[in-house]
Design a protein around this motif. Structure first.
Motif, PDB file in Angstrom:
ATOM      1  N   GLY A 234      29.109 -15.156 -40.208  1.00 33.60           N
ATOM      2  CA  GLY A 234      28.028 -15.149 -39.273  1.00 33.60           C
ATOM      3  C   GLY A 234      27.046 -14.140 -40.079  1.00 33.60           C
ATOM      4  O   GLY A 234      26.938 -14.414 -41.314  1.00 33.60           O
ATOM      5  N   ASP A 235      26.623 -13.011 -39.491  1.00 32.83           N
ATOM      6  CA  ASP A 235      25.328 -12.300 -40.183  1.00 32.83           C
ATOM      7  C   ASP A 235      26.658 -11.148 -40.957  1.00 32.83           C
ATOM      8  O   ASP A 235      25.826 -10.162 -41.324  1.00 32.83           O
ATOM      9  N   THR A 236      27.759 -11.098 -40.527  1.00 32.53           N
ATOM     10  CA  THR A 236      28.616  -9.949 -41.221  1.00 32.53           C
ATOM     11  C   THR A 236      29.644 -10.441 -42.370  1.00 32.53           C
ATOM     12  O   THR A 236      29.833 -11.406 -42.506  1.00 32.53           O
ATOM     13  N   LYS A 237      29.886  -9.397 -43.172  1.00 29.68           N
ATOM     14  CA  LYS A 237      30.564  -9.696 -44.252  1.00 29.68           C
ATOM     15  C   LYS A 237      31.881  -8.867 -44.082  1.00 29.68           C
ATOM     16  O   LYS A 237      32.167  -7.838 -43.637  1.00 29.68           O
TER      17      LYS A 237
ATOM     18  N   SER B 176      20.255  -2.219 -38.197  1.00 25.28           N
ATOM     19  CA  SER B 176      19.826  -3.475 -37.845  1.00 25.28           C
ATOM     20  C   SER B 176      21.047  -4.318 -37.331  1.00 25.28           C
ATOM     21  O   SER B 176      21.233  -5.267 -36.493  1.00 25.28           O
ATOM     22  N   HIS B 177      22.356  -4.171 -38.048  1.00 30.45           N
ATOM     23  CA  HIS B 177      23.436  -5.038 -37.977  1.00 30.45           C
ATOM     24  C   HIS B 177      24.671  -4.189 -38.692  1.00 30.45           C
ATOM     25  O   HIS B 177      24.490  -3.402 -39.759  1.00 30.45           O
TER      26      HIS B 177
ATOM     27  N   LYS C 254      31.680 -14.278 -46.017  1.00 26.73           N
ATOM     28  CA  LYS C 254      30.636 -13.875 -44.893  1.00 26.73           C
ATOM     29  C   LYS C 254      31.228 -14.644 -43.725  1.00 26.73           C
ATOM     30  O   LYS C 254      31.676 -15.717 -43.526  1.00 26.73           O
TER      31      LYS C 254
ATOM     32  N   GLU D 108      26.782  -4.498 -41.737  1.00 31.85           N
ATOM     33  CA  GLU D 108      26.562  -4.975 -42.966  1.00 31.85           C
ATOM     34  C   GLU D 108      27.822  -5.447 -43.379  1.00 31.85           C
ATOM     35  O   GLU D 108      28.016  -6.722 -43.907  1.00 31.85           O
ATOM     36  N   HIS D 109      28.941  -4.917 -43.326  1.00 34.45           N
ATOM     37  CA  HIS D 109      30.397  -5.364 -43.646  1.00 34.45           C
ATOM     38  C   HIS D 109      31.306  -4.475 -43.147  1.00 34.45           C
ATOM     39  O   HIS D 109      31.084  -3.280 -42.831  1.00 34.45           O
TER      40      HIS D 109
ATOM     41  N   LYS E 196      18.746  -2.206 -48.854  1.00 34.99           N
ATOM     42  CA  LYS E 196      18.334  -2.919 -50.155  1.00 34.99           C
ATOM     43  C   LYS E 196      17.662  -2.189 -51.061  1.00 34.99           C
ATOM     44  O   LYS E 196      17.596  -2.675 -52.264  1.00 34.99           O
TER      45      LYS E 196
END
Length: 138
Positions: free
Chosen positions: A50-53, A4-5, A48, A7-8, A133
């Motif tokens: 944006g949506d990334t770490k 989905s994206h 963090k 994550e990091h 998760k």
């Protein structure tokens, strides 16, 4: 498997405190979590963007995987992690496509995530982590 994206992005560092100061002082980011992941022999720090770490990884053991990475390649990008909905299915999909798994089953990682790594020998040299998760769905 369809992540989905990102994550990091994991960065291997020699000194967690110095590296935290760099990211805070130079980029104005705020470290929101420092955590020990004993089974991986690392201390981690998260930022963090944006949506990334960004995950900083400091080895707690001179023989640990991050220490060996730094010994061989120096500090820098260690891995990229992708968020997936069903980590067990993602592992099965990767294996069916001929990807060598470091972790055949998910294990606990930082921030309460379930994680598993794909071997860089079969991912064009990029250590790839899958994150979810939960690992409830088989």
């Amino acid at each position: 498997m369809k992540p989905s994206h990102i994550e990091h992005i994991g960065l291997a560092v020699r000194n967690l405190e110095e590296s935290i100061r760099y990211w805070e002082d130079v980029f104005g980011l705020q470290c929101y979590r420092v955590e020990e992941v004993a089974d991986q022999k690392v201390r981690t720090a998260f930022f963090k963007i944006g949506d990334t770490k960004i995950e900083l990884l400091e080895s707690m053991d001179a023989e640990g995987p991050v220490a060996r990475f730094i010994e061989k390649k120096g500090e820098g990008v260690h891995h990229i992690a992708f968020a997936v909905d069903n980590i067990n299915k993602a592992l099965r999909d990767a294996e069916e496509k001929g990807i060598d798994l470091i972790d055949a089953a998910p294990r606990p990682g930082a921030e309460g995530l379930q994680i598993a790594f794909l071997h860089p020998k079969s991912t064009h040299g990029v250590l790839t982590e899958l994150c979810s998760k939960s690992a409830d769905e088989k």
